[in-house]
Scaffold this active site. Structure first.
Site, PDB file in Angstrom:
ATOM      1  N   ASP A 279       0.858  -1.179   0.000  1.00 61.72           N
ATOM      2  CA  ASP A 279       0.000   0.000   0.000  1.00 61.72           C
ATOM      3  C   ASP A 279       0.902   1.239   0.000  1.00 61.72           C
ATOM      4  O   ASP A 279       2.129   1.153   0.132  1.00 61.72           O
ATOM      5  CB  ASP A 279      -0.989  -0.001   1.175  1.00 61.72           C
ATOM      6  CG  ASP A 279      -2.223   0.869   0.864  1.00 61.72           C
ATOM      7  OD1 ASP A 279      -2.155   1.697  -0.069  1.00 61.72           O
ATOM      8  OD2 ASP A 279      -3.256   0.735   1.549  1.00 61.72           O
TER       9      ASP A 279
HETATM   10  C1  BGC Z   1      -5.107   3.163  -0.005  1.00 59.77           C
HETATM   11  C2  BGC Z   1      -5.281   2.100  -1.058  1.00 59.77           C
HETATM   12  C3  BGC Z   1      -5.130   2.704  -2.430  1.00 59.77           C
HETATM   13  C4  BGC Z   1      -3.788   3.391  -2.515  1.00 59.77           C
HETATM   14  C5  BGC Z   1      -3.491   3.986  -3.874  1.00 59.77           C
HETATM   15  C6  BGC Z   1      -3.872   3.994  -0.225  1.00 59.77           C
HETATM   16  O1  BGC Z   1      -3.811   5.078   0.624  1.00 59.77           O
HETATM   17  O2  BGC Z   1      -5.069   2.546   1.255  1.00 59.77           O
HETATM   18  O3  BGC Z   1      -6.531   1.496  -0.920  1.00 59.77           O
HETATM   19  O4  BGC Z   1      -5.276   1.716  -3.399  1.00 59.77           O
HETATM   20  O5  BGC Z   1      -3.741   4.426  -1.553  1.00 59.77           O
HETATM   21  O6  BGC Z   1      -4.258   5.083  -4.143  1.00 59.77           O
END
Ligand code: BGC
Length: 742
Positions: A279
């Site tokens: 993530d």
């Molecule tokens: C979120 C994810 C997301 C990623 C990319 C993160 O902050 O937890 O769910 O896919 O950002 O945008």
């Protein structure tokens, strides 16, 4: 097994290499260590969506030319898909194409209801089609990868991200997650309209302490295997090509450096053979977690855990070479991880044609297609859940005067909710627009009344005047579109005070009050329940939300949504779920020796005075008609381990208008080696019936459906007696049983 495969097994060889593997191996042989680390790194352009720290500063174009960017996320300007791809293909040494990713969570241009809303349709096929539409639109923009489905179940409506998931139950969430994977990826990744799915957030991200985002997750391995793992597993079994590691720690080890999760469970047990992306900044955040000393140490942990691609922090590209030179990380490991990524790029067809996605003409042709908008309207209609309808206030009477009141009636953002992709406000049908299009002129008035959290001058007075002048008051209450989702966790899910006061004032006029609840999460409504004659949960219903709502309020269609998360009575009941354990002191009549305690503890907030049940339970939802469930037949009342149990029931529309219900089947394992939930969903089917008509529904409970994490930690069946219930919610009363013999 084929003879050739058997010979290979006997000889101890692995199966022959696929074309993708041969291609990846050849390419790897020509790559520098830095280029490999580049493929394992994902970056965000300056204008991209920021959901974490800025990280180190870099010049994206220079890095692309140096072959140091394997993937780009959150690119918003459409023309840059081609510009950056051209740079990678023409100006980097090996010309390896970039993988473009974005959070296409519930639609790309056409926005479908938030995922929690869509889950309330219990309509697996429509959810699959919505993912298909999203993939077609996203690939027409230039995207090859979405960070969806979110497979995190949660019983905690304080957690803002419940809006992105499919509710509190693993059985339903697994079915819907599989549908999304199939919708995004189709049968062929190399088709230019399919995109990679990403199973997230691995793992157990939906169980943070106190519902606070990013918070610690600590649970038993048994609970993890019983409740959380099955959803990720189902989506992986469906062929999801990528997985995202979560922000949280799990049993003391952050997921992005957790070798047990990412290697032992994910790869060795579940057989996942795609690639894992962290993530956002989650690799570097292991420094804050306190398990890594610095960025290099964080990169080491993630690499050792078999995390293939790192999102945004740059720790792989900045420290990977040194780790290899110092002998901390073997280059063989880097090769293994980088290879996983190259194989997926090959399977997408990116090496054959890096420009297979996107294109202005295709974009114009594929986005906002009328049939996609019609699907969004259908799903929105099916997602709305009627929780209360006293005196049959709904549907609204033909020609009656309606006072539409509340802060969200003309708010496009409230329609779309979190992760509104590439939606355009002008394409979104607000509640006001939908109602005006359906109801005769002169029958509707629109009054704001208050803001989401505060009063406006004269607002309540104007609302009261409007209600008095109408036959019915329809209040749109709830939460703004961006008050659910990431970083939107709340300490209370009660209705904001200003809205409660508006509701009380309107109710005092004596006019029937309908509440339309716009929300991305269940809310605690007991304190205002008696102020509402009818309650329809609208969620954040997407592009066609206003039209879908008018479809229901007018009676053109009957509501058919059923809750997939319990609505608590008050904040103190949270977390709350239907599939709780009995405990040693269940709340049954026989066990009710609490009267004497009640006399002593006469404070209303004591649990003794609050029923354990939620205000509205899982699976619940009304319609404008009624259904009866009869003739329950357990066709296999005694089976051996491994055999299916078939159950039949008759569903009849006993009301006066056509309608759809969701027939649900629950079981209970009466005596097992570990404590089991009081009820578990094991089957469901949407049933649409004309008045007076009936249908037979056949459920099949498989051995896998009865399996659980036993005392010996094996996920398997046990013999014994099972209770079963069939009906329209987890409180279904039509009862049967079956026995599984040794
Ligand atoms: C979120 C994810 C997301 C990623 C990319 C993160 O902050 O937890 O769910 O896919 O950002 O945008």
């Amino acid at each position: 097994m084929s003879i050739a495969a058997a010979v290979l097994m006997i000889a101890g060889c692995s199966s022959p290499k696929t074309d993708a593997e041969k291609f990846a191996d050849d390419l790897l042989g020509r790559m520098t260590l830095r280029e490999k680390l580049g493929q394992m790194s994902q970056f965000r352009p300056r204008s991209g969506v920021v959901t974490g720290p800025e990280g180190f500063s870099y010049d994206l174009e220079t890095m692309i030319k140096a072959g140091e960017v394997g993937s780009i996320l959150s690119l918003r300007e459409q023309e840059y898909f081609e510009i950056y791809q051209r740079l990678a293909v023409d100006s980097s040494r090996l010309g390896i194409p970039i993988l473009f990713a974005h959070d296409i969570i519930h639609g790309c241009k056409v926005i479908f209801p938030i995922n929690l809303g869509s889950s309330c349709t219990w309509d697996v096929e429509s959810v699959k089609q919505s993912a298909r539409v999203a993939a077609v639109e996203a690939s027409a923009m230039g995207l090859a990868w979405t960070f969806s489905p979110m497979c995190d179940i949660s019983a905690d409506p304080r957690w803002g991200r419940v809006s992105e998931g499919s509710g509190e139950d693993q059985y339903l969430a697994a079915k819907l997650s599989v549908a999304m994977v199939e919708g995004y990826q189709g049968d062929d990744l190399s088709d230019s309209t399919t995109i990679l799915a990403c199973v997230k957030h691995f793992a157990a991200y939906g169980a943070p302490e106190a519902g606070r985002d990013y918070n610690t997750v600590d649970m038993s391995e048994r609970m993890f295997r019983d409740r959380y793992l099955p959803v990720y597993q189902a989506a992986i079994d469906a062929g999801a090509a990528t997985v995202m590691s979560s922000f949280n720690d799990f049993d003391g080890i952050p997921a992005s450096g957790n070798k047990w999760l990412l290697k032992t469970v994910l790869r060795d047990e579940l057989g996942f053979d795609g690639f894992v992306v962290s993530d956002y900044d989650a690799v570097h955040e292991m420094v804050n977690h306190g398990v890594a000393a610095d960025g290099a140490d964080a990169a080491r942990l993630a690499l050792e855990a078999y995390l293939d691609m790192e999102m945004t922090s740059g720790d792989y590209i900045n420290h990977g070479e040194q780790l290899v030179q110092d002998g901390v990380i073997p280059e063989k490991l880097i090769d293994e991880l980088c290879r996983n990524i190259l194989i997926v790029k090959y399977e997408l067809g990116l090496f054959e044609d890096p420009f297979r996605y996107g294109g202005a003409e295709r974009f114009a042709r594929e986005t906002y297609k009328p049939e996609s908008i019609a699907l969004a309207r259908k799903i929105a209609r099916e997602s709305m859940v009627l929780l209360k309808n006293e005196g049959s206030v709904l549907p609204l009477k033909e020609g009656g005067k309606v006072a539409m009141i509340g802060p969200f009636i003309s708010d496009a953002r409230a329609m779309n909710g979190t992760w509104d992709g590439f939606s355009e406000a002008k394409r979104t049908v607000t509640i006001e627009q939908g109602m005006r299009a359906r109801f005769p002129e002169g029958t509707l008035t629109f009054t704001r009344g208050c803001d989401a959290y505060s009063h406006i001058d004269g607002g309540v007075e104007a609302a009261v005047r409007a209600a008095r002048a109408a036959d019915v008051a329809v209040l749109t209450l709830g939460l703004p579109g961006n008050h659910s989702g990431e970083t939107s966790s709340m300490t209370s899910v009660e209705l904001p005070q200003a809205q409660k006061e508006l509701l009380a004032a309107v109710k005092a006029t004596g006019k029937p009050v309908v509440v339309l609840l716009v929300t991305g999460r269940p809310m605690a409504l007991e304190s205002v329940d008696e102020l509402m004659d009818a309650l329809l949960v609208v969620w954040h219903p997407g592009t066609a939300g206003g039209d879908a709502l008018a479809d229901l309020l007018s009676g053109d269609y009957s509501p058919s949504g059923h809750l997939t998360m319990s609505f608590p009575r008050c904040d103190g009941q949270i977390p709350i779920r239907y599939n709780y354990k009995s405990t040693g002191r269940p709340l049954t009549k026989e066990m009710d020796y609490t009267q004497s305690h009640k006399a002593k503890k006469n404070y209303q907030t004591c649990y003794l005075f609050t029923p354990n049940s939620p205000l509205y339970p899982f699976g619940y939802g009304l319609s404008y008609t009624q259904f009866s469930f009869t003739d329950l037949q357990v066709l296999d009342p005694e089976v051996a381990m491994g055999e299916d149990v078939r159950v039949k029931v008759r569903v009849t529309n006993v009301g006066e208008v056509p309608g759809t219900t969701v027939a649900q089947l629950y079981i209970r394992d009466k005596v097992a080696s570990t404590t089991r939930p009081v009820r578990e969903l094991k089957g469901f089917e949407r049933v649409s019936l004309e008045p007076g008509a009936s249908a037979e529904v056949l459920f099949t409970i498989t051995a896998a459906d009865m399996a659980f994490c036993r005392e010996d930690m094996k996920f398997a069946q046990e013999p014994g007696e099972f209770g079963l219930w069939v009906g329209e919610s987890c409180e279904a009363e039509l009862e049967g049983k079956f026995i599984v013999k040794e």
